[in-house]
Design a protein around this motif. Sequence first.
Motif, PDB file in Angstrom:
ATOM      1  N   CYS A 203     -28.001  51.273  76.965  1.00 57.01           N
ATOM      2  CA  CYS A 203     -27.123  52.385  76.583  1.00 57.01           C
ATOM      3  C   CYS A 203     -26.605  52.215  75.155  1.00 57.01           C
ATOM      4  N   ASN A 204     -26.236  50.990  74.795  1.00 59.18           N
ATOM      5  CA  ASN A 204     -25.769  50.742  73.432  1.00 59.18           C
ATOM      6  C   ASN A 204     -26.891  50.991  72.422  1.00 59.18           C
ATOM      7  N   ALA A 205     -28.117  50.574  72.766  1.00 59.36           N
ATOM      8  CA  ALA A 205     -29.253  50.770  71.869  1.00 59.36           C
ATOM      9  C   ALA A 205     -29.581  52.256  71.716  1.00 59.36           C
ATOM     10  N   TYR A 206     -29.541  52.989  72.821  1.00 53.65           N
ATOM     11  CA  TYR A 206     -29.827  54.429  72.775  1.00 53.65           C
ATOM     12  C   TYR A 206     -28.756  55.149  71.953  1.00 53.65           C
ATOM     13  N   SER A 207     -27.503  54.737  72.105  1.00 52.02           N
ATOM     14  CA  SER A 207     -26.424  55.320  71.320  1.00 52.02           C
ATOM     15  C   SER A 207     -26.656  55.093  69.828  1.00 52.02           C
ATOM     16  N   GLU A 208     -27.102  53.911  69.476  1.00 55.75           N
ATOM     17  CA  GLU A 208     -27.367  53.602  68.066  1.00 55.75           C
ATOM     18  C   GLU A 208     -28.490  54.477  67.523  1.00 55.75           C
ATOM     19  N   LEU A 209     -29.538  54.683  68.324  1.00 52.29           N
ATOM     20  CA  LEU A 209     -30.654  55.531  67.891  1.00 52.29           C
ATOM     21  C   LEU A 209     -30.221  56.995  67.769  1.00 52.29           C
ATOM     22  N   CYS A 210     -29.346  57.431  68.676  1.00 49.52           N
ATOM     23  CA  CYS A 210     -28.835  58.805  68.611  1.00 49.52           C
ATOM     24  C   CYS A 210     -27.946  59.003  67.389  1.00 49.52           C
ATOM     25  N   ASN A 211     -27.225  57.964  66.986  1.00 49.12           N
ATOM     26  CA  ASN A 211     -26.403  58.056  65.777  1.00 49.12           C
ATOM     27  C   ASN A 211     -27.288  58.201  64.537  1.00 49.12           C
ATOM     28  N   GLN A 212     -28.453  57.576  64.570  1.00 47.70           N
ATOM     29  CA  GLN A 212     -29.388  57.676  63.457  1.00 47.70           C
ATOM     30  C   GLN A 212     -30.063  59.042  63.416  1.00 47.70           C
ATOM     31  N   ASP A 213     -30.280  59.635  64.601  1.00 47.72           N
ATOM     32  CA  ASP A 213     -30.906  60.965  64.690  1.00 47.72           C
ATOM     33  C   ASP A 213     -30.083  61.808  65.667  1.00 47.72           C
ATOM     34  N   PRO A 214     -29.132  62.609  65.180  1.00 45.52           N
ATOM     35  CA  PRO A 214     -28.231  63.382  66.046  1.00 45.52           C
ATOM     36  C   PRO A 214     -28.940  64.363  66.972  1.00 45.52           C
ATOM     37  N   ASN A 215     -30.205  64.719  66.671  1.00 51.94           N
ATOM     38  CA  ASN A 215     -30.940  65.652  67.531  1.00 51.94           C
ATOM     39  C   ASN A 215     -31.589  64.964  68.731  1.00 51.94           C
ATOM     40  N   LEU A 216     -31.560  63.653  68.727  1.00 55.89           N
ATOM     41  CA  LEU A 216     -32.301  62.901  69.749  1.00 55.89           C
ATOM     42  C   LEU A 216     -31.719  63.096  71.145  1.00 55.89           C
ATOM     43  N   PHE A 217     -30.387  63.149  71.249  1.00 55.13           N
ATOM     44  CA  PHE A 217     -29.770  63.226  72.575  1.00 55.13           C
ATOM     45  C   PHE A 217     -30.135  64.520  73.298  1.00 55.13           C
ATOM     46  N   ALA A 218     -30.356  65.575  72.551  1.00 54.81           N
ATOM     47  CA  ALA A 218     -30.674  66.872  73.158  1.00 54.81           C
ATOM     48  C   ALA A 218     -32.107  66.932  73.672  1.00 54.81           C
ATOM     49  N   TYR A 219     -32.949  65.952  73.321  1.00 56.30           N
ATOM     50  CA  TYR A 219     -34.352  65.991  73.738  1.00 56.30           C
ATOM     51  C   TYR A 219     -34.470  65.886  75.250  1.00 56.30           C
ATOM     52  N   ASN A 220     -35.351  66.722  75.824  1.00 62.08           N
ATOM     53  CA  ASN A 220     -35.623  66.728  77.264  1.00 62.08           C
ATOM     54  C   ASN A 220     -37.136  66.716  77.450  1.00 62.08           C
ATOM     55  N   PHE A 221     -37.657  65.636  78.040  1.00 62.89           N
ATOM     56  CA  PHE A 221     -39.117  65.506  78.131  1.00 62.89           C
ATOM     57  C   PHE A 221     -39.726  66.583  79.028  1.00 62.89           C
ATOM     58  N   ARG A 222     -38.947  67.060  80.017  1.00 60.67           N
ATOM     59  CA  ARG A 222     -39.482  68.112  80.888  1.00 60.67           C
ATOM     60  C   ARG A 222     -39.696  69.410  80.110  1.00 60.67           C
ATOM     61  N   GLU A 223     -38.773  69.701  79.198  1.00 52.42           N
ATOM     62  CA  GLU A 223     -38.911  70.907  78.386  1.00 52.42           C
ATOM     63  C   GLU A 223     -40.106  70.788  77.443  1.00 52.42           C
ATOM     64  N   GLU A 224     -40.290  69.596  76.867  1.00 54.81           N
ATOM     65  CA  GLU A 224     -41.444  69.384  75.996  1.00 54.81           C
ATOM     66  C   GLU A 224     -42.740  69.536  76.788  1.00 54.81           C
ATOM     67  N   LEU A 225     -42.762  69.022  78.007  1.00 53.74           N
ATOM     68  CA  LEU A 225     -43.939  69.137  78.865  1.00 53.74           C
ATOM     69  C   LEU A 225     -44.213  70.592  79.225  1.00 53.74           C
ATOM     70  N   ARG A 226     -43.148  71.347  79.502  1.00 53.76           N
ATOM     71  CA  ARG A 226     -43.309  72.764  79.844  1.00 53.76           C
ATOM     72  C   ARG A 226     -43.885  73.539  78.668  1.00 53.76           C
ATOM     73  N   GLN A 227     -43.354  73.267  77.484  1.00 59.44           N
ATOM     74  CA  GLN A 227     -43.847  73.960  76.295  1.00 59.44           C
ATOM     75  C   GLN A 227     -45.314  73.615  76.020  1.00 59.44           C
ATOM     76  N   LYS A 228     -45.677  72.378  76.270  1.00 61.89           N
ATOM     77  CA  LYS A 228     -47.062  71.946  76.056  1.00 61.89           C
ATOM     78  C   LYS A 228     -48.001  72.660  77.027  1.00 61.89           C
ATOM     79  N   ARG A 229     -47.544  72.793  78.279  1.00 59.54           N
ATOM     80  CA  ARG A 229     -48.373  73.489  79.273  1.00 59.54           C
ATOM     81  C   ARG A 229     -48.526  74.959  78.923  1.00 59.54           C
ATOM     82  N   LEU A 230     -47.446  75.565  78.429  1.00 59.76           N
ATOM     83  CA  LEU A 230     -47.514  76.970  78.039  1.00 59.76           C
ATOM     84  C   LEU A 230     -48.459  77.170  76.863  1.00 59.76           C
TER      85      LEU A 230
END
Length: 312
Positions: free
Chosen positions: A270-297
């Motif tokens: 959790c601490n490591a993920y928080s550090e990565l999210c601080n480096q890239d503020p858009n990272l926390f909003a990422y949802n792999f299911r949504e990316e998969l859905r868009q890829k299938r579409l």
Amino acid sequence: MDLSTWKIPEDKIVRKAGNIKNHYVCEVGPGPGGLTRAILNSGVEELLVVEKDTRFMPGLKLLNEASKGKVRIVHGDILTYRMDRSFPKHLRKAWKDDPPNLNIIGNLPFNVSTPLIIKWFEEIANRTGPFSYGRTQMTLTFQHEVAERMTAPPGNKQRSRLSIMTQYLCNVKHCFSIPGRAFVPKPKVDVGVVHLTPLIQPRIEQPFKLVEKVVQSAFHLRRKNCYRGISLLFPEDQRTKLTEQMLTLANVEPTLRPPDLSMQHFQGLCNAYSELCNQDPNLFAYNFREELRQKRLSDKSPQESEEADSER
């Protein structure tokens, strides 16, 4: 033990809450009032009952009359009921102090028990709802298997997302179990009684939603190594690099299976993920299911994509 003669030990359930004489209590789902009577017999100051089923209202009103007005009845859904305004302000205690004279007790309906306890965990983390009064203690019933998951240590076959979410915020004890045939109507599974006390200091000091996301991802592929689940936190084009970086920062061996990860491992993740999210503020909003859905579409024809979107 002759299970055919087993009776629900309401008094024993209430005793696991500790000495609640002169306490305020919220009972969740009182139903016909068996546990309600046991709570009243323990000498509480006031009992708030939250019941969704109108069929139980007449019986609860009779219990209120018999207790000379000690029962306050709310006809509503505990998942949406606001408990932060339900009790006197004088009950409030600082988080570092002993728990307040306020308890939650309930024989929880199986269909709401997990979403309800996750909701309460978030309120513990944010010190809202019933936990705006302090470290309010809970004595609750769950399916036996759920109770085992809540208390499962690393390496146990029942170790799960619920184990981490419970143990990072609370001291938890699986007090005893009750055979399912003791209940009417009779469930197909046994029931476990669990007592929870919020910790003064959570074992993972990160926002609840961040912890929840990391834990969910880790256990998404619980039979695989933890690398697989953790990798789903990241967009495909950065997945390998960021997963390796996160596991290195957390000092977690990528071949460990999720049930074998300790609380210290999850704290590091959790601490490591928080550090990565601080480096890239858009990272926390990422949802792999949504990316998969868009890829299938994108793999479908334009007409198929329009039809799929119109059905959402």
